[in-house]
Enzyme design. Structure first.
Site, short mmCIF file in Angstrom:
data_model
loop_
_atom_site.label_atom_id
_atom_site.label_comp_id
_atom_site.label_asym_id
_atom_site.label_seq_id
_atom_site.Cartn_x
_atom_site.Cartn_y
_atom_site.Cartn_z
N THR A 1 -0.38 6.53 4.49
CA THR A 1 0.35 5.79 5.50
C THR A 1 1.56 5.16 4.86
O THR A 1 2.66 5.10 5.31
CB THR A 1 -0.45 4.94 6.22
OG1 THR A 1 -1.23 3.88 5.50
CG2 THR A 1 -1.54 5.63 7.12
N ARG B 1 -11.33 5.40 5.95
CA ARG B 1 -12.74 6.04 6.18
C ARG B 1 -12.94 7.36 5.75
O ARG B 1 -11.70 8.38 5.74
CB ARG B 1 -13.04 5.81 7.35
CG ARG B 1 -12.39 6.50 8.58
CD ARG B 1 -13.32 6.25 10.07
NE ARG B 1 -12.20 6.59 11.05
CZ ARG B 1 -12.70 6.79 12.16
NH1 ARG B 1 -14.17 6.99 12.55
NH2 ARG B 1 -11.91 7.19 13.28
N GLY C 1 0.97 -1.24 0.00
CA GLY C 1 0.00 -0.07 -0.08
C GLY C 1 0.87 1.25 -0.21
O GLY C 1 1.80 1.61 0.98
N GLY C 2 0.91 2.05 -1.23
CA GLY C 2 1.77 3.03 -1.05
C GLY C 2 1.01 4.42 -1.19
O GLY C 2 1.41 5.50 -1.74
N HIS D 1 -9.03 -0.90 18.43
CA HIS D 1 -8.79 0.18 17.88
C HIS D 1 -10.33 0.92 17.38
O HIS D 1 -10.30 1.24 16.14
CB HIS D 1 -7.88 0.05 16.66
CG HIS D 1 -7.43 1.54 16.21
ND1 HIS D 1 -7.12 2.43 17.06
CD2 HIS D 1 -7.39 1.75 15.01
CE1 HIS D 1 -6.71 3.51 16.10
NE2 HIS D 1 -6.95 3.24 14.93
N1 LIG Z 1 -4.32 0.96 12.58
C1 LIG Z 1 -4.40 2.34 12.60
O1 LIG Z 1 -3.89 3.01 13.50
C2 LIG Z 1 -4.61 3.03 11.33
C3 LIG Z 1 -3.97 4.37 11.40
C4 LIG Z 1 -4.14 5.08 10.02
C5 LIG Z 1 -4.86 4.20 8.89
N2 LIG Z 1 -5.13 3.19 9.03
C6 LIG Z 1 -5.64 2.19 7.68
O2 LIG Z 1 -4.73 2.14 6.95
C7 LIG Z 1 -5.28 2.05 5.69
C8 LIG Z 1 -4.65 2.86 4.71
O3 LIG Z 1 -4.70 4.07 4.88
P1 LIG Z 1 -4.15 5.47 3.92
O4 LIG Z 1 -4.57 6.66 4.47
O5 LIG Z 1 -2.99 4.96 3.61
O6 LIG Z 1 -5.11 5.27 2.63
P2 LIG Z 1 -4.50 5.44 1.19
O7 LIG Z 1 -5.97 5.61 0.35
O8 LIG Z 1 -3.95 6.93 1.09
O9 LIG Z 1 -3.66 4.51 0.72
C9 LIG Z 1 -4.16 3.25 0.72
C10 LIG Z 1 -3.20 2.51 -0.62
O10 LIG Z 1 -3.55 0.98 -0.90
C11 LIG Z 1 -3.32 0.79 -2.05
N3 LIG Z 1 -4.22 -0.66 -2.14
C12 LIG Z 1 -5.30 -0.65 -2.52
N4 LIG Z 1 -5.71 -2.17 -2.51
C13 LIG Z 1 -4.50 -2.78 -2.69
C14 LIG Z 1 -3.96 -4.11 -3.13
N5 LIG Z 1 -4.74 -5.12 -3.32
N6 LIG Z 1 -2.78 -4.33 -3.04
C15 LIG Z 1 -1.56 -3.43 -2.78
N7 LIG Z 1 -2.25 -1.73 -2.52
C16 LIG Z 1 -3.50 -1.59 -2.42
C17 LIG Z 1 -4.34 1.88 -2.83
O11 LIG Z 1 -4.08 1.90 -4.20
C18 LIG Z 1 -3.81 3.18 -2.05
O12 LIG Z 1 -2.44 3.71 -2.59
C19 LIG Z 1 -6.84 2.40 5.68
O13 LIG Z 1 -7.60 1.36 5.89
C20 LIG Z 1 -6.87 3.08 7.23
O14 LIG Z 1 -8.18 3.07 7.70
C21 LIG Z 1 -5.06 2.41 10.36
O1 LIG Z 2 -9.29 7.15 12.38
C1 LIG Z 2 -9.23 6.38 11.32
O2 LIG Z 2 -9.85 5.98 10.45
C2 LIG Z 2 -7.72 5.85 11.10
C3 LIG Z 2 -6.73 5.51 12.22
O3 LIG Z 2 -7.47 4.45 12.57
C4 LIG Z 2 -6.60 6.62 13.16
O4 LIG Z 2 -6.95 6.30 14.38
O5 LIG Z 2 -6.41 7.52 13.06
#
Ligand SMILES: NC(=O)c1ccc[n+]([C@@H]2O[C@H](COP(=O)([O-])OP(=O)(O)OC[C@H]3O[C@@H](n4cnc5c(N)ncnc54)[C@H](O)[C@@H]3O)[C@@H](O)[C@H]2O)c1
Ligand SMILES: O=C(O)C[C@H](O)C(=O)O
Length: 313
Positions: free
Chosen positions: A16, A87, A12-13, A180
């Protein structure tokens, strides 16, 4: 024999993933492979090249490459999964479960194919359930599939406390248990500033407000950003976990760990204090909880179980 640099793949690029890749490289934790879907291959290559071109200025030695070919991830020491949808305002993390579970299954199959001995850290939301899905798909032992939430949630709590007391964030320690989600359990009783229990420094009402703000910390950023979710603090949190694992630091950090009886839960991934080292989760630390704390943790665990029901369908 030549010593090889460690290899870290970030799946996932997006926001994050790219931020994590850059921080990993800056800290020289290893060479980084940033992976996205074929349609995003050129932007991913572009981001990776841009990061690599920052290395002479910042003075770090780490290669960063972008790709959509999992063969490039072969023999990774650590794989971090950030692939999937974030989200938007008005959504809960749990609304992402079906879409992101499919993505977890497909990326995990590729990770296992090319790096059968790696350790996986999952970020994608809803992260407790997604970590379970990666565990189930990978067939890896539980200590090698870990989720990130507690480092981030604790960081938020520590930031808010430091702001409240006008003191350094370095002197504040926090402790967040559970899933979370908005039911997470920040444990004030185990939180300190300079070794002094927070309850001695901050009024009960203010502490309650800080706990509430921590619980809703992700949503606060989602509402401010308008289109996407937090990425700087999440990436920093992933990198702290990566460093603990890659350097075998045996740090006590909160992780989403697979519980088989600990805290009274069976077959559930949930945020708990752990020892993180070269083998992944080396130990889950169990603490005595008051009746109120256990009830709050049960609510949080039930919320995670409800999301997991969708996976079983
Ligand atoms: N656990 C936590 O504390 C936490 C914190 C922040 C974000 N997140 C989660 O992390 C995820 C990513 O967030 P983000 O802000 O980077 O989103 P983003 O949309 O900026 O990036 C997600 C990337 O995933 C890629 N992707 C989708 N399907 C794919 C696949 N099959 N293979 C490879 N890459 C794929 C997309 O093309 C995109 O570039 C979300 O689900 C978000 O809710 C979790
Ligand atoms: O809130 C979100 O959807 C992203 C992440 O889980 C966060 O806590 O920042």
């Amino acid at each position: 024999m030549a010593i090889q640099r460690r290899k870290i793949s970030v799946i996932g690029g997006g926001f994050t993933g790219a931020t994590t890749a850059f921080l990993l490289a800056q800290k020289e934790l290893g060479d980084v492979v940033l992976v996205d879907i074929p349609q995003a291959e050129n932007p991913t290559k572009g981001k990776a090249l841009d990061m690599y071109e920052a290395s002479p200025v910042q003075g770090f030695d780490a290669k960063v490459v972008g790709t959509s070919d999992y063969a490039d991830t072969a023999n990774s020491d650590l794989v971090i999964i950030t692939a999937g949808l974030p989200r938007k305002p008005g959504m809960s993390r749990d609304d992402l479960v079906s879409t992101n579970a499919k993505i977890m299954r497909s990326v995990t199959e590729q990770i296992v194919k090319y790096s059968p001995n790696t350790i996986i850290v999952v970020l994608t939301n809803p992260v407790d359930a997604m970590t379970y899905e990666v565990f189930r798909t990978s067939g890896f032992p539980k200590e090698r599939v870990i989720g990130q939430s507690g480092v981030l949630d604790t960081a938020r709590f520590r930031s808010f406390v430091a702001e409240e007391l006008n003191i350094s964030v370095e002197d504040v320690s926090g402790f967040v248990l559970g899933g979370h989600g908005d039911d997470m359990v920040p444990l004030v009783r185990y939180s300190y500033a300079g070794g002094i229990p927070l309850e001695k420094l901050i009024d009960a009402d203010r502490l309650t407000a800080i706990v509430e703000r921590t619980r809703k910390g992700g949503g606060e950023i989602v509402n401010l950003l308008g289109n996407g979710s937090a990425y700087y603090a999440p990436a920093a949190s992933l990198v702290q976990m990566a460093e603990a694992i890659l350097k075998d630091k045996k740090r006590i950090l909160p992780s989403i760990a697979y519980l088989e009886g600990e805290y009274g839960y069976q077959g559930l991934y949930l945020g708990v204090p752990t020892v993180l080292g070269g083998s992944g989760i080396e130990r889950v630390i169990e603490l005595d909880l008051t009746t109120d704390e256990k009830e709050a943790l049960d609510r949080s665990a039930n919320a995670v179980r409800n999301v997991m029901k969708v996976l079983a369908q």
